[in-house]
Design a protein around this motif. Structure first.
Motif, PDB file in Angstrom:
ATOM      1  N   GLU B  88      41.595  31.653  47.130  1.00 43.06           N
ATOM      2  CA  GLU B  88      40.739  32.305  46.143  1.00 43.06           C
ATOM      3  C   GLU B  88      41.456  33.565  45.654  1.00 43.06           C
ATOM      4  O   GLU B  88      41.843  34.413  46.463  1.00 43.06           O
ATOM      5  CB  GLU B  88      39.421  32.695  46.817  1.00 43.06           C
ATOM      6  CG  GLU B  88      38.611  33.689  46.019  1.00 43.06           C
ATOM      7  CD  GLU B  88      37.360  33.091  45.419  1.00 43.06           C
ATOM      8  OE1 GLU B  88      37.189  31.858  45.504  1.00 43.06           O
ATOM      9  OE2 GLU B  88      36.566  33.850  44.876  1.00 43.06           O
ATOM     10  N   PRO B  89      41.658  33.705  44.338  1.00 42.58           N
ATOM     11  CA  PRO B  89      42.397  34.882  43.875  1.00 42.58           C
ATOM     12  C   PRO B  89      41.827  36.189  44.439  1.00 42.58           C
ATOM     13  O   PRO B  89      40.623  36.437  44.366  1.00 42.58           O
ATOM     14  CB  PRO B  89      42.245  34.801  42.357  1.00 42.58           C
ATOM     15  CG  PRO B  89      42.162  33.334  42.088  1.00 42.58           C
ATOM     16  CD  PRO B  89      41.348  32.786  43.235  1.00 42.58           C
ATOM     17  N   GLY B  90      42.700  36.984  45.028  1.00 42.39           N
ATOM     18  CA  GLY B  90      42.315  38.234  45.654  1.00 42.39           C
ATOM     19  C   GLY B  90      42.299  38.156  47.177  1.00 42.39           C
ATOM     20  O   GLY B  90      42.183  39.174  47.845  1.00 42.39           O
ATOM     21  N   THR B  91      42.418  36.954  47.728  1.00 41.58           N
ATOM     22  CA  THR B  91      42.285  36.757  49.171  1.00 41.58           C
ATOM     23  C   THR B  91      43.649  36.552  49.823  1.00 41.58           C
ATOM     24  O   THR B  91      44.373  35.625  49.465  1.00 41.58           O
ATOM     25  CB  THR B  91      41.410  35.520  49.456  1.00 41.58           C
ATOM     26  OG1 THR B  91      40.295  35.549  48.577  1.00 41.58           O
ATOM     27  CG2 THR B  91      40.938  35.507  50.885  1.00 41.58           C
ATOM     28  N   CYS B  92      43.995  37.404  50.787  1.00 34.63           N
ATOM     29  CA  CYS B  92      45.318  37.279  51.417  1.00 34.63           C
ATOM     30  C   CYS B  92      45.280  37.767  52.855  1.00 34.63           C
ATOM     31  O   CYS B  92      46.223  38.358  53.335  1.00 34.63           O
ATOM     32  CB  CYS B  92      46.369  38.038  50.617  1.00 34.63           C
ATOM     33  SG  CYS B  92      45.965  39.777  50.330  1.00 34.63           S
ATOM     34  N   THR B 246      43.301  44.704  46.414  1.00 32.48           N
ATOM     35  CA  THR B 246      44.444  44.421  45.549  1.00 32.48           C
ATOM     36  C   THR B 246      44.131  44.809  44.109  1.00 32.48           C
ATOM     37  O   THR B 246      43.018  45.244  43.808  1.00 32.48           O
ATOM     38  CB  THR B 246      44.808  42.918  45.583  1.00 32.48           C
ATOM     39  OG1 THR B 246      43.767  42.180  44.915  1.00 32.48           O
ATOM     40  CG2 THR B 246      44.956  42.402  46.997  1.00 32.48           C
ATOM     41  N   GLY B 247      45.089  44.630  43.245  1.00 31.43           N
ATOM     42  CA  GLY B 247      44.907  44.962  41.831  1.00 31.43           C
ATOM     43  C   GLY B 247      45.457  46.341  41.540  1.00 31.43           C
ATOM     44  O   GLY B 247      46.572  46.679  41.944  1.00 31.43           O
ATOM     45  N   HIS B 248      44.636  47.162  40.861  1.00 34.63           N
ATOM     46  CA  HIS B 248      45.100  48.474  40.419  1.00 34.63           C
ATOM     47  C   HIS B 248      44.890  49.556  41.474  1.00 34.63           C
ATOM     48  O   HIS B 248      44.125  50.495  41.271  1.00 34.63           O
ATOM     49  CB  HIS B 248      44.384  48.864  39.123  1.00 34.63           C
ATOM     50  CG  HIS B 248      44.855  48.079  37.938  1.00 34.63           C
ATOM     51  ND1 HIS B 248      44.052  47.766  36.862  1.00 34.63           N
ATOM     52  CD2 HIS B 248      46.067  47.541  37.640  1.00 34.63           C
ATOM     53  CE1 HIS B 248      44.745  47.078  35.969  1.00 34.63           C
ATOM     54  NE2 HIS B 248      45.970  46.915  36.416  1.00 34.63           N
ATOM     55  N   PRO B 252      48.043  48.582  47.998  1.00 33.50           N
ATOM     56  CA  PRO B 252      47.247  47.386  48.300  1.00 33.50           C
ATOM     57  C   PRO B 252      47.512  46.909  49.722  1.00 33.50           C
ATOM     58  O   PRO B 252      48.592  47.124  50.269  1.00 33.50           O
ATOM     59  CB  PRO B 252      47.752  46.366  47.269  1.00 33.50           C
ATOM     60  CG  PRO B 252      49.050  46.880  46.769  1.00 33.50           C
ATOM     61  CD  PRO B 252      49.034  48.364  46.947  1.00 33.50           C
ATOM     62  N   GLY B 253      46.519  46.274  50.324  1.00 35.32           N
ATOM     63  CA  GLY B 253      46.736  45.806  51.690  1.00 35.32           C
ATOM     64  C   GLY B 253      45.485  45.226  52.308  1.00 35.32           C
ATOM     65  O   GLY B 253      44.442  45.118  51.657  1.00 35.32           O
ATOM     66  N   ASN B 254      45.611  44.837  53.586  1.00 35.22           N
ATOM     67  CA  ASN B 254      44.489  44.332  54.364  1.00 35.22           C
ATOM     68  C   ASN B 254      43.988  45.429  55.283  1.00 35.22           C
ATOM     69  O   ASN B 254      44.752  45.976  56.070  1.00 35.22           O
ATOM     70  CB  ASN B 254      44.930  43.130  55.213  1.00 35.22           C
ATOM     71  CG  ASN B 254      45.071  41.877  54.375  1.00 35.22           C
ATOM     72  OD1 ASN B 254      44.292  41.643  53.458  1.00 35.22           O
ATOM     73  ND2 ASN B 254      46.065  41.063  54.682  1.00 35.22           N
ATOM     74  N   ILE B 320      39.067  43.147  44.324  1.00 44.55           N
ATOM     75  CA  ILE B 320      40.028  43.262  43.224  1.00 44.55           C
ATOM     76  C   ILE B 320      39.637  44.462  42.363  1.00 44.55           C
ATOM     77  O   ILE B 320      38.542  44.504  41.801  1.00 44.55           O
ATOM     78  CB  ILE B 320      40.058  41.968  42.382  1.00 44.55           C
ATOM     79  CG1 ILE B 320      40.389  40.773  43.279  1.00 44.55           C
ATOM     80  CG2 ILE B 320      41.073  42.090  41.245  1.00 44.55           C
ATOM     81  CD1 ILE B 320      40.041  39.434  42.660  1.00 44.55           C
ATOM     82  N   ILE B 322      40.009  46.986  39.250  1.00 43.24           N
ATOM     83  CA  ILE B 322      40.446  46.922  37.852  1.00 43.24           C
ATOM     84  C   ILE B 322      40.246  48.295  37.213  1.00 43.24           C
ATOM     85  O   ILE B 322      39.120  48.810  37.191  1.00 43.24           O
ATOM     86  CB  ILE B 322      39.632  45.858  37.086  1.00 43.24           C
ATOM     87  CG1 ILE B 322      39.805  44.486  37.755  1.00 43.24           C
ATOM     88  CG2 ILE B 322      40.044  45.803  35.611  1.00 43.24           C
ATOM     89  CD1 ILE B 322      38.821  43.440  37.269  1.00 43.24           C
ATOM     90  N   VAL B 331      41.396  39.943  31.305  1.00 47.81           N
ATOM     91  CA  VAL B 331      41.283  39.669  32.742  1.00 47.81           C
ATOM     92  C   VAL B 331      40.444  38.408  32.972  1.00 47.81           C
ATOM     93  O   VAL B 331      40.821  37.517  33.740  1.00 47.81           O
ATOM     94  CB  VAL B 331      40.638  40.872  33.482  1.00 47.81           C
ATOM     95  CG1 VAL B 331      40.367  40.526  34.940  1.00 47.81           C
ATOM     96  CG2 VAL B 331      41.520  42.106  33.381  1.00 47.81           C
TER      97      VAL B 331
END
Lengths: 163, 429
Positions: B88-92, B246-248, B252-254, B320, B322, B331
């Motif tokens: 799913e976009p944004g999931t890592c 994540t994003g702007h 970014p990170g967990n 995410i 923005i 977007v």
């Protein structure tokens, strides 16, 4: 059509599943066949189906459904650049534009020397490392035009372990 | 605050993926407690219920309750699956658990298998994750060698086999029944429910499936008790949770923090916004969840119930961010492309509707939108929602409809002026 090593690898995958569930090894068998040949021509898909004693249509369904199977030849190095939202917000469009300009080919195309293919893919699940691409067995993270130029130079020089 | 203390506790240690390091830090202690204590399956499930652990893959279903659905005393093999098809976009986050803490996942699965009587399990990992796959496979080999998997685990009469199944590129396989189809070697197309997996799952056998982070939370719950985990978070929203920011943002990170952590604090952990930027919007739980306006988001806490009250969903904790440098239409057009590409094609409203939404958004973004297009987007969206087998299409509609509600002026500017409000304001300034 496959080497002893590939056949042995498929047999190991086959053993993960119950004896009557050969079909479960289909995704793996197609991946292993593609790794040896570079892509999946029709004859190879049919051969893999035969190997697992499945109707060919079942192998074609899988080969055409999943995005990681290449049904046509691709370059030795396939740059799969993520264009989903977090990578997009971090400049993936610019990365793709730079690659196309640098390599002189468009999206989905392969350089005449057969070395590079450029592809845009959907989310790779590495959003915190955006922009990111999959290159063979690994991810290359926080891409910049400069880091791509270095990478391309190294790959042309025959090295493929660069991060 | 208890930060990075449960599923990613060992992330900073060298060789955290090796069994030796995991054991030195208390790893497989929960399994020993379960098998040698011993704890009964019912005791484990009641601790899981007490913990208020909710499914970390996005749906947020209570894990203990799910485990209690597995039938007892049925013929044939029961299966336990792990959903590691993170896409799913944004999931890592699951990728990091597999890279740094594979044994925590494996231990959680062994305990789950014991609690539910499952004899066989698979970890379904997306095919692109080759390095995490190799790490998990090596960890499984280590666990077999240590007698923690296979026949008669730790000398008891409990046996459990575990293997990795690689995906081959398809977001839809993160849907649990599509994942089972894919494991059976078919196209990943979701099954109609009911029957639910607990009665008819992999190969038609009783099956339970949980996310990577869910399983990785299990050892600590068993070791310290459900109440301990619950109190890390909030009632009904137990424990810590990994948020992928994540994003702007600058860093970014967990970040694994207690449920209920203010979004404001989480944004700070991620380094905040880039200098001079204003927070425009946040997608709090991955692209399938509704967008929230930046100002509103700054007042919210990160837990299932708070985000749900604000009209969105916590999802997989995929935040995410923005800022005001980008046009919302652009977007959302990009997000809509994802759902068009990933629709499995089985249900007509999704197969046709996802493409329809993208095409209308695409023409608006490119200055060719028409006045009725905004109503059209709403109309198409409302005819898709609730009319498909799985939740993919609803997830594709959510960002479109929520952004129309929050940022109508950006859409209207595109349609009336044929250009972008964000770029136009920048050139005026």
């Amino acid at each position: 059509m496959l080497s002893e090593a590939s056949l042995a690898e498929i047999a190991r995958e086959r053993a993960k599943y119950p004896p009557e569930r050969a079909r479960s090894a289909l995704l793996a068998a197609l991946r292993i066949a593609q790794a040896e040949h570079g892509y999946l021509p029709e004859t190879l898909v049919e051969y893999v189906a035969g190997l697992l004693e499945l109707p060919a249509i079942q192998a074609f369904e899988v080969a055409t459904f999943y995005s990681m199977y290449d049904l046509r030849p691709v370059g030795k190095y396939k740059f799969c650049v993520c264009g989903s939202v977090s990578c997009f917000l971090n400049g993936s469009d610019g990365i793709l534009a730079h690659l196309q300009e640098r390599l002189g080919v468009g999206l989905g195309e392969t350089t005449p020397d057969g070395l590079f293919t450029i592809a845009e893919v959907e989310c790779l699940g590495a959003c915190k490392d955006a922009p990111v691409m999959q290159l063979g067995d690994r991810y290359v993270e926080t891409l910049t035009p400069e880091s791509l130029d270095v990478l391309i130079g190294q790959l042309r020089g025959g090295r493929d372990d660069v991060r | 605050m208890y930060v990075n203390g449960v599923t990613l506790r060992n992330r900073g240690l060298p060789d955290s993926h090796r069994i030796g390091v995991y054991r030195q830090t208390g790893g497989y202690g929960a399994l020993a407690k379960v098998l040698q204590g011993p704890m009964s399956p019912d005791q484990i499930i009641s601790e899981m219920k007490l913990s208020a652990l909710r499914g970390r893959g996005g749906a947020g279903f209570p894990t203990g309750l799910k485990w209690s659905f597995m039938p007892k005393g049925v013929a044939g093999t029961k299966y336990l699956l792990c959903n590691a098809d993170e896409g799913e976009p944004g999931t890592c986050k699951d990728r990091d658990i597999m890279r740094y803490e594979p044994h925590r996942l494996i231990e959680g699965m062994i305990i789950g298998a014991y609690a539910m009587g499952a004899r066989s399990g698979y970890i379904y990992i997306r095919g692109e994750f080759v390095e995490p796959i190799r790490t998990v496979e090596a960890a499984i080999d280590e666990a077999y060698a240590a007698g923690l998997l296979g026949e008669r685990i730790l000398g008891t009469d409990f046996s459990f086999d575990l293997a990795v199944h690689r995906g081959a590129g398809a977001y839809i396989c993160g849907e649990e029944t599509a994942l089972m189809e894919s494991l059976e070697g078919k196209k990943g197309q979701p099954r109609f429910k009911p029957p639910f997996p607990a009665s008819y799952g992999l190969y038609g056998q009783p099956t339970t499936i949980n996310n990577v982070e869910t399983f990785a939370s299990v050892p600590d719950i068993v070791l310290h008790g459900g109440e301990w985990f619950l109190k890390l978070g909030k009632p009904n929203n137990g424990g810590t949770k990994i948020f992928s920011v994540t994003g702007h943002v600058r860093n970014p990170g967990n970040f694994e923090v207690p449920m209920g952590t203010p979004f404001r604090d989480l944004l700070g952990m991620a380094g905040g916004l880039h200098p001079g930027r204003r927070l425009k919007a946040v997608i709090p739980g991955g692209t399938s969840t509704a967008m929230v306006a930046g100002d509103a988001m700054m007042e919210l806490a990160m837990d299932y119930d708070s985000i749900s009250k604000a009209g969105s969903a916590l999802g997989a904790g995929s935040v995410i961010v923005i800022d005001d440098s980008v046009c919302i239409v652009r977007v959302v057009e990009r997000i809509a492309r994802f759902y068009m590409h990933e629709s499995c094609g089985q249900c007509t409203p999704c197969r046709e509707g996802m493409g329809w939404l993208w095409r209308v958004l695409h023409r608006i973004e490119n200055g060719q939108g028409r006045e009725p297009d905004l109503d059209l987007l709403q109309n198409v969206g409302s005819r898709i929602e609730g009319r498909t087998i799985c939740a993919l299409a609803d997830g594709g509609v959510a960002p479109v409809v929520s952004s129309l509600r929050l940022f109508p002026e950006e859409y209207e500017h595109h349609i009336r002026q044929g250009s972008c409000l964000v770029t136009d304001s920048r050139s005026v300034a």
